[in-house]
Design a protein around this motif. Structure first.
Motif, PDB file in Angstrom:
ATOM      1  N   SER A  68       0.816  -1.214   0.000  1.00 60.81           N
ATOM      2  CA  SER A  68       0.000   0.000   0.000  1.00 60.81           C
ATOM      3  C   SER A  68       0.849   1.264   0.000  1.00 60.81           C
TER       4      SER A  68
ATOM      5  N   GLU B  29      -9.518   9.962   3.152  1.00 59.49           N
ATOM      6  CA  GLU B  29      -8.278   9.230   3.428  1.00 59.49           C
ATOM      7  C   GLU B  29      -8.560   7.935   4.178  1.00 59.49           C
TER       8      GLU B  29
ATOM      9  N   GLN C 298      -7.484   4.355   2.631  1.00 54.74           N
ATOM     10  CA  GLN C 298      -6.557   3.507   3.381  1.00 54.74           C
ATOM     11  C   GLN C 298      -7.203   2.175   3.733  1.00 54.74           C
TER      12      GLN C 298
ATOM     13  N   ARG D  34      -5.544  -1.369   2.694  1.00 49.35           N
ATOM     14  CA  ARG D  34      -5.259  -2.415   3.693  1.00 49.35           C
ATOM     15  C   ARG D  34      -5.985  -3.710   3.356  1.00 49.35           C
TER      16      ARG D  34
END
Length: 355
Positions: free
Chosen positions: A71, A110, A114, A118
């Protein structure tokens, strides 16, 4: 019955014989039950049968589906389902803010980006096998959801989602262009299957309160409240009724007023929309706003918050405009659940506290 004999004949005698010989009748009664049991077992086996049993398969629980995915190096995500496409990107691996591509760049959430990264990085396989037949039997086709990505070094990859398994709570997935099919738990894929609007950053004014040097509140009945910071960082108020003949005066804000002002600033910068306003609700223009708050940033630039009425569920319509807004904020009407108007009303009441 007469003299110990049945007068009804052989039919009655046969009935008595059946009642007197239950052991002889057990096999006849059990046979239908056994047949039904075998039928149920056969149906259960058929329902639980998976297509992968016809292919060469191997169980590899816990293996990473995308061991090459990292990531931290990802610069771009493309999510599509055959009908819609969403592209989310950032300028460099060191840049924390992601943007959604379109006619205008829009700030992406965000937290949700994220979460998707993940999910890809930690995706684990329950089972993998090589397909022995057509891929469409596993739900892979041109309309299947796809996730494509690009890394900072230019390499690219992708993952295609197939059909759900009817019995195991899993879903078929495969790497882009690969015939190796894997089964993964569906709950691992939820962060990748959000609606496009969920990837939007619906923050109204994500700016630190300390960056504002002046604030003006315009409310009903020609109410005007003006505040500014002096060289010592103190808040100075200049409050009047429009058209009043009273002379303007500046003085340190009373303690209660200062506390309410800081609370208001914190509330304004933490506002986040729960949804976009509908087209039928119309644009929120300054002349239609019930309250207007103008904030001036250090170094110049202003942001204006326009507050309209309440939506049917009690949320407040709000729109941010101006040249001091962070890059990528849209100027659509949003609905916020945390209504700041009561705080504006309380702040207006502090006029009575001034000396």
């Amino acid at each position: 019955m007469k003299g110990g004999e049945y007068t009804c004949g052989s039919a009655c005698q046969a009935l008595v014989d059946r009642q007197e010989s239950p052991a002889e009748q057990c096999p006849m009664r059990i046979r239908p039950l056994m047949v039904a049991l075998f039928v149920l077992i056969g149906l259960s086996f058929w329902v639980q049968r998976e297509p992968w049993q016809a292919s060469q398969s191997s169980t590899d629980p816990g293996a990473l589906v995308l061991p090459e995915f990292g990531s931290a190096a990802c610069l771009s995500l493309q999510l599509s389902d055959g009908a819609t496409q969403l592209v989310i990107q950032r300028e460099s691996a060191s840049e924390a803010q992601w943007f959604i591509e379109g006619e205008d760049l829009l700030r992406a959430s965000e937290a949700h980006v994220q979460g998707a990264l993940r999910a890809l990085e930690g995706l684990r396989s329950r089972r993998r096998f090589e397909s022995a037949g057509a891929l469409d039997q596993y739900g892979f086709n041109d309309l299947s959801p796809r996730i494509l990505w690009r890394f900072a070094d230019g390499t690219q990859g992708g993952l295609q989602l197939g059909a759900s398994s009817p019995t195991s709570g899993s879903r078929y997935v495969r790497g882009e262009g690969s015939k190796t099919i894997q089964l993964v738990a569906e709950d691992q894929l939820y962060p990748l299957l959000r609606d496009a609007i969920d990837y939007r950053d619906l923050s109204v004014l994500p700016v630190a309160p300390s960056s504002f040097v002046a604030l003006t509140v315009v409310g009903p009945d020609e109410l005007v409240l003006e505040f500014e910071r002096n060289a010592n960082g103190q808040m100075i108020t200049k409050t009047q009724q429009s058209g009043s003949v009273e002379s303007e005066r500046s003085a340190p804000v009373e303690t209660q007023a200062a506390a309410k002002l800081e609370d208001l600033l914190a509330q304004l910068v933490s506002m986040r929309g729960t949804r976009l306003g509908e087209e039928s609700e119309g644009p929120l223009r300054p002349e239609r706003a019930a309250w207007r708050v103008t904030l001036q940033r250090k170094g110049g630039g202003k942001a204006q918050l326009l507050f309209g009425g309440l939506d049917p569920e009690g949320g407040r319509y709000v729109r941010a405009v101006g040249d001091a807004l962070p890059r990528g904020l849209g100027n659509e009407v949003l609905v916020v659940a945390a209504d700041p108007v009561p705080s504006l009303v309380e702040l207006a009441a502090t006029r009575e506290l001034e000396p």
